[in-house]
Design an enzyme around this catalytic site. Structure first.
Site, mmCIF file in Angstrom:
data_model
loop_
_atom_site.group_PDB
_atom_site.id
_atom_site.type_symbol
_atom_site.label_atom_id
_atom_site.label_comp_id
_atom_site.label_asym_id
_atom_site.label_seq_id
_atom_site.Cartn_x
_atom_site.Cartn_y
_atom_site.Cartn_z
ATOM 1 N N TYR A 157 0.931 -1.204 0.029
ATOM 2 C CA TYR A 157 -0.100 -0.050 -0.010
ATOM 3 C C TYR A 157 0.994 1.240 0.214
ATOM 4 O O TYR A 157 0.531 2.314 -0.335
ATOM 5 C CB TYR A 157 -1.011 0.110 1.121
ATOM 6 C CG TYR A 157 -2.089 1.012 1.004
ATOM 7 C CD1 TYR A 157 -2.825 0.395 -0.042
ATOM 8 C CD2 TYR A 157 -2.432 1.953 1.847
ATOM 9 C CE1 TYR A 157 -4.228 1.674 -0.239
ATOM 10 C CE2 TYR A 157 -3.721 2.594 1.818
ATOM 11 C CZ TYR A 157 -4.369 2.398 0.706
ATOM 12 O OH TYR A 157 -5.533 3.098 0.595
ATOM 13 N N LYS A 164 -3.259 8.463 2.948
ATOM 14 C CA LYS A 164 -4.391 8.384 3.786
ATOM 15 C C LYS A 164 -4.018 8.855 5.044
ATOM 16 O O LYS A 164 -4.963 9.403 5.719
ATOM 17 C CB LYS A 164 -4.665 6.757 3.721
ATOM 18 C CG LYS A 164 -5.240 6.365 2.518
ATOM 19 C CD LYS A 164 -6.426 6.916 1.989
ATOM 20 C CE LYS A 164 -7.124 6.264 0.835
ATOM 21 N NZ LYS A 164 -7.988 7.247 0.079
HETATM 22 P P1 NDP Z 1 -12.329 3.654 -8.158
HETATM 23 O O1 NDP Z 1 -11.214 3.726 -9.045
HETATM 24 O O2 NDP Z 1 -13.841 3.357 -8.423
HETATM 25 O O3 NDP Z 1 -12.482 5.090 -7.671
HETATM 26 C C1 NDP Z 1 -11.534 6.434 -7.765
HETATM 27 C C2 NDP Z 1 -11.961 7.300 -8.185
HETATM 28 O O4 NDP Z 1 -10.972 8.504 -8.088
HETATM 29 C C3 NDP Z 1 -12.265 7.414 -9.851
HETATM 30 O O5 NDP Z 1 -13.445 7.707 -10.159
HETATM 31 C C4 NDP Z 1 -11.139 8.016 -10.236
HETATM 32 O O6 NDP Z 1 -11.485 8.506 -11.643
HETATM 33 C C5 NDP Z 1 -11.209 9.315 -9.484
HETATM 34 N N1 NDP Z 1 -10.004 10.105 -9.764
HETATM 35 C C6 NDP Z 1 -8.522 9.624 -9.718
HETATM 36 N N2 NDP Z 1 -7.904 10.923 -10.056
HETATM 37 C C7 NDP Z 1 -8.983 11.622 -10.145
HETATM 38 C C8 NDP Z 1 -8.721 13.203 -10.596
HETATM 39 N N3 NDP Z 1 -7.337 13.843 -10.775
HETATM 40 N N4 NDP Z 1 -9.660 14.049 -10.748
HETATM 41 C C9 NDP Z 1 -10.936 13.567 -10.283
HETATM 42 N N5 NDP Z 1 -11.138 12.306 -10.193
HETATM 43 C C10 NDP Z 1 -10.064 11.345 -10.071
HETATM 44 O O7 NDP Z 1 -11.937 3.064 -6.562
HETATM 45 P P2 NDP Z 1 -12.747 3.130 -5.143
HETATM 46 O O8 NDP Z 1 -14.187 3.431 -5.497
HETATM 47 O O9 NDP Z 1 -12.032 1.839 -4.569
HETATM 48 O O10 NDP Z 1 -11.851 4.372 -4.752
HETATM 49 C C11 NDP Z 1 -12.504 5.352 -4.037
HETATM 50 C C12 NDP Z 1 -11.927 5.997 -2.839
HETATM 51 O O11 NDP Z 1 -12.125 4.818 -1.568
HETATM 52 C C13 NDP Z 1 -10.494 6.168 -2.642
HETATM 53 O O12 NDP Z 1 -10.240 7.209 -2.089
HETATM 54 C C14 NDP Z 1 -9.880 4.999 -2.395
HETATM 55 O O13 NDP Z 1 -8.518 4.973 -1.862
HETATM 56 C C15 NDP Z 1 -10.874 4.553 -1.155
HETATM 57 N N6 NDP Z 1 -10.803 3.273 -0.548
HETATM 58 C C16 NDP Z 1 -10.801 2.198 -1.262
HETATM 59 C C17 NDP Z 1 -10.887 1.024 -0.801
HETATM 60 C C18 NDP Z 1 -10.839 -0.205 -1.800
HETATM 61 O O14 NDP Z 1 -10.599 -1.240 -1.304
HETATM 62 N N7 NDP Z 1 -11.430 -0.282 -2.666
HETATM 63 C C19 NDP Z 1 -10.879 0.813 0.635
HETATM 64 C C20 NDP Z 1 -10.622 1.935 1.299
HETATM 65 C C21 NDP Z 1 -10.626 3.052 0.987
HETATM 66 P P3 NDP Z 1 -10.525 7.908 -12.786
HETATM 67 O O15 NDP Z 1 -10.900 6.422 -13.003
HETATM 68 O O16 NDP Z 1 -10.861 8.556 -14.041
HETATM 69 O O17 NDP Z 1 -8.999 7.970 -12.517
#
Ligand code: NDP
Length: 256
Positions: A157, A164
């Site tokens: 990670y 985070k």
């Molecule tokens: P996703 O990939 O579905 O969501 C991540 C989002 O961030 C995407 O929509 C992505 O868009 C967006 N993003 C990245 N860069 C930019 C940018 N420059 N401007 C606007 N949007 C941006 O994954 P998750 O749903 O897993 O992630 C969502 C949150 O949850 C994150 O903060 C992640 O760290 C957190 N999280 C996730 C866990 C997991 O196990 N999945 C556990 C705990 C927390 P794009 O695809 O276009 O880059």
């Protein structure tokens, strides 16, 4: 049916597809009566996010790459014009280069460190600089997404764990800054969920297996569980809570 969020407007940032945590949150907020506004990063994602947004009638959709000040300014402008007040902001955005999510943290590059911090941490502050006025109008709840890799060393990670930790600290500083305006700021620390972003993390499947064996509730996190906690944080049920990190991980974080 009376919803917990009837009459509330919620901006959801971070839907990439139907597996995104932001999408599970959006559905849960809409089920409780919230009106939704979505942002997507760029044209590449517009069609997919538009198709999802259309499943929630009346939703608005705007582009916003959080690394671009001009996009953030344009978002503020269009929301000032089209939305009287904002009640909920969901920030579900993070990014790190794939090569930083394996191997040793000590090898993190300067650029990789900066990008992870900018997109995954600073973006929340940058958005709130623009939207705090709208959120202050009738009181607001801000929810961001974090992971236990901030508190403990989780294999691979790496730079995202450090990001985070900074995000969680930002939650506390933002809660203090915006509290007098009636804006609460909290984070949900979710257990691992198979999403597009999770694909970048090496050995993700073995992490899921360990959690199923060791978490007190003996299962992995269902995105709907995160959605329901977001409803609680968005609603007045949580009116006394700010600056908090709530774990939604079937209890895994308490295990040694
Ligand atoms: P996703 O990939 O579905 O969501 C991540 C989002 O961030 C995407 O929509 C992505 O868009 C967006 N993003 C990245 N860069 C930019 C940018 N420059 N401007 C606007 N949007 C941006 O994954 P998750 O749903 O897993 O992630 C969502 C949150 O949850 C994150 O903060 C992640 O760290 C957190 N999280 C996730 C866990 C997991 O196990 N999945 C556990 C705990 C927390 P794009 O695809 O276009 O880059």
């Amino acid at each position: 049916m009376v919803g917990l969020l009837d009459g509330k407007k919620a901006l959801v940032m971070g839907v990439a597809n139907d597996r995104s945590i932001a999408w599970a949150i959006a559905k849960a907020l809409a089920d409780q009566g919230a009106e939704l506004i979505f942002t997507y990063q760029g044209e590449r994602l517009e069609r997919r996010v538009r198709e999802l947004a259309e499943q929630i009638p009346g939703s608005l959709l705007f582009p916003c790459d959080v690394s671009r000040d001009e996009d953030l300014d344009a978002l503020k402008l269009v929301l000032d014009q089209q939305v009287g007040a904002l009640h909920v902001l969901v920030h579900s955005i993070a990014f790190a280069k794939t090569e930083e999510l394996s191997g040793l943290y000590v090898d993190t590059s300067r650029e990789g460190f900066a990008i992870a911090q900018e997109i995954s941490v600073y973006s929340l502050t940058a958005v709130l600089q623009r939207l705090r006025g709208l959120l202050a109008k009738e009181g607001g709840s801000v929810i961001t997404m974090t992971y236990m890799g901030s508190e403990r060393v989780m294999p691979n990670y790496n730079v995202m764990g450090v990001a985070k930790a900074a995000l969680e600290s930002s939650v506390r500083y933002l809660a203090e800054d915006l509290g007098p305006d009636g804006i609460r700021v909290n984070a949900i620390s979710a257990g691992p969920i198979r999403t597009l972003s999770a694909k970048g993390i090496k050995d993700f499947n073995s992490i899921l297996k360990i959690i199923e064996e060791k978490a007190p509730l003996r299962r992995n996190t269902d995105p709907a569980e995160v959605g329901d906690t977001a409803v609680f944080l968005a609603s007045s049920m949580s009116r006394g809570i700010t600056g908090e990190i709530i774990h939604v991980d079937n209890g895994y974080h308490i295990m040694g």
